[in-house]
Design a protein around this motif. Structure first.
Motif, mmCIF file in Angstrom:
data_model
loop_
_atom_site.group_PDB
_atom_site.id
_atom_site.type_symbol
_atom_site.label_atom_id
_atom_site.label_comp_id
_atom_site.label_asym_id
_atom_site.label_seq_id
_atom_site.Cartn_x
_atom_site.Cartn_y
_atom_site.Cartn_z
ATOM 1 N N HIS A 223 -3.757 15.210 95.069
ATOM 2 C CA HIS A 223 -3.248 16.544 94.778
ATOM 3 C C HIS A 223 -1.849 16.631 95.376
ATOM 4 C CE1 HIS A 223 -7.367 17.997 93.830
ATOM 5 N NE2 HIS A 223 -7.737 17.228 94.825
ATOM 6 N N CYS B 146 -0.962 23.418 92.819
ATOM 7 C CA CYS B 146 -1.109 21.968 92.942
ATOM 8 C C CYS B 146 -0.083 21.348 92.002
ATOM 9 C CB CYS B 146 -2.517 21.544 92.567
ATOM 10 S SG CYS B 146 -2.754 19.761 92.667
ATOM 11 N N GLU C 93 0.263 17.913 91.327
ATOM 12 C CA GLU C 93 -0.047 16.541 90.922
ATOM 13 C C GLU C 93 -1.301 16.628 90.065
ATOM 14 O OE1 GLU C 93 1.211 13.486 92.603
ATOM 15 O OE2 GLU C 93 -0.114 12.136 91.520
ATOM 16 N N TYR C 94 -1.228 16.120 88.842
ATOM 17 C CA TYR C 94 -2.372 16.272 87.938
ATOM 18 C C TYR C 94 -3.630 15.695 88.580
ATOM 19 C CZ TYR C 94 -5.451 16.323 84.011
ATOM 20 O OH TYR C 94 -6.540 16.562 83.219
ATOM 21 N N CYS C 95 -4.661 16.551 88.673
ATOM 22 C CA CYS C 95 -5.864 16.148 89.407
ATOM 23 C C CYS C 95 -7.127 16.429 88.604
ATOM 24 C CB CYS C 95 -5.902 16.878 90.749
ATOM 25 S SG CYS C 95 -5.777 18.667 90.593
ATOM 26 N N HIS D 160 -6.462 21.406 87.031
ATOM 27 C CA HIS D 160 -5.272 21.216 87.873
ATOM 28 C C HIS D 160 -4.351 22.440 87.846
ATOM 29 C CE1 HIS D 160 -1.251 19.825 88.904
ATOM 30 N NE2 HIS D 160 -0.890 20.017 87.661
ATOM 31 N N MET E 43 -5.284 25.360 90.100
ATOM 32 C CA MET E 43 -5.487 25.089 91.523
ATOM 33 C C MET E 43 -4.336 25.765 92.255
ATOM 34 S SD MET E 43 -6.269 21.426 93.200
ATOM 35 C CE MET E 43 -6.225 21.173 94.969
#
Ligand code: CUA
Length: 336
Positions: A172, A207, A209-211, A215, A218
């Motif tokens: 993340h 967030c 960062e692609y999670c 995502h 988030m």
């Protein structure tokens, strides 16, 4: 961008979307974000000047040496081969520019990373989960989620907050644009960042960062308060949830259902920490990591079917009866 995502997500949902404030990268309100902003202005100025010079010379050449009607079409212009001075100039100048930009960037990065926490610093740990933020204050004995409270720090050395960033699952990235740059939260690793906000109020982040599926939802909220107010908040968060007589049945329902397989209410037997700690759920303004406002109606809709509000999230619909729903919601609402 958030509004587009929300529009899509909520198009078919009766649940009201949370009102979002602008997260403006050009309005830095802390030392790290300001350092990054100043660096970006410098880089923009240098590259802007290069653009003006190159585009200017190009335009001049196009206009000055354009084909004219009275030109003799068959005659070649004089051919020039090489010029040591010019070649040295256009080799050395770009190298100097690259060195200056690299050097200044390295200095800013090093200054931010080497900052040592003063004694008065607040220490917090933020752990990324799919798709929410676990927040701990190890020295203060507080665990919460999604809404990070930190003190105002009028000067850099007053009450800055030093964060340890970790992940429980995938990568993340913690990003609250007005406070700092992005820092990744990676499994099996602890990254660090610090914040010294100069204005109290609510800061929004996401967030970065692609999670996975949720995502974009988030969301992180940072609540910046004067130190005294922050201390009061910590004191409230430290207390155990009060047993309210009107919630006894609800509490029993909550503890007999699967809720306790993931959620902790401090002082109750459950130790499972898969989902957010709910001890002071009602002190938070949003649910589902900032996706909806924390209202009784939204809380009920969320528990009834989280997948409707945040498709793909790891909280399943427990298929509670209306009566069980009412009991659980009324119990949760006593968790002030
Ligand atoms: Cu967590 Cu993207």
């Amino acid at each position: 961008m958030l509004t587009v995502v929300e529009a899509l997500l909520f198009a078919n949902s009766a649940v009201e979307a949370t009102e979002h404030q602008i997260t403006d990268i050009f309005k830095a309100l802390a030392t790290p974000s300001e350092a990054i902003y100043n660096l970006s202005v410098l880089a923009f100025a240098v590259t802007g000047a290069i653009f003006v010079v190159v585009a200017g010379l190009l335009t001049y050449a196009i206009v000055r040496f354009r084909r004219r009607h009275n030109d003799d079409d068959l005659e070649e212009p004089p051919q020039v081969y090489g010029s040591t001075q010019i070649e040295i100039a256009w080799t050395v100048i770009p190298i100097l520019i690259v060195f200056v930009l690299t050097g200044v960037t390295a200095r800013v990065v090093a200054a931010l990373q080497d900052a040592k926490p003063p004694k008065s610093a607040v220490q917090a740990t933020v752990i990324g989960h799919q798709w929410w933020w676990e927040i701990k204050y190890p020295e203060l004995g507080v665990v919460t989620a999604n809404e990070l409270h930190i003190p105002l720090s009028a000067t850099r050395n007053e009450y800055p907050t030093f964060l340890k960033l970790q992940s429980a699952d995938v990568n993340h990235s913690f990003w609250v644009p007005q406070l700092s740059g992005k820092t990744d939260l990676l499994p099996n690793r602890t990254n660090e960042m610090w914040l010294d906000p100069r204005k109290s109020g609510l800061y929004l982040g996401n967030c970065a960062e692609y999670c996975g599926t949720q995502h974009a939802n988030m969301l992180i909220r940072v609540v910046v308060q004067p130190k005294a107010e922050f201390d009061r908040w910590i004191e409230t968060q430290k207390k155990l949830a009060m047993d309210q007589p009107q919630a006894v049945q609800g509490k029993r329902a909550f503890e007999s259902l699967s809720c306790v397989n993931c959620h902790v209410v401090n002082g109750s037997p459950s130790e499972r920490k898969f989902g957010p700690n709910l001890t002071h759920l009602m002190s938070r303004h949003t649910l589902a990591s900032g996706v909806i406002d924390n209202t009784p109606k939204n809380l009920r809709a969320w528990i009834n079917d989280p997948q409707e509000i945040k498709p793909g999230c790891l909280m399943p619909s427990m298929k509670l009866s209306d009566k069980e729903l009412d009991q659980v919601v009324s119990y949760l609402q006593t968790l002030q």
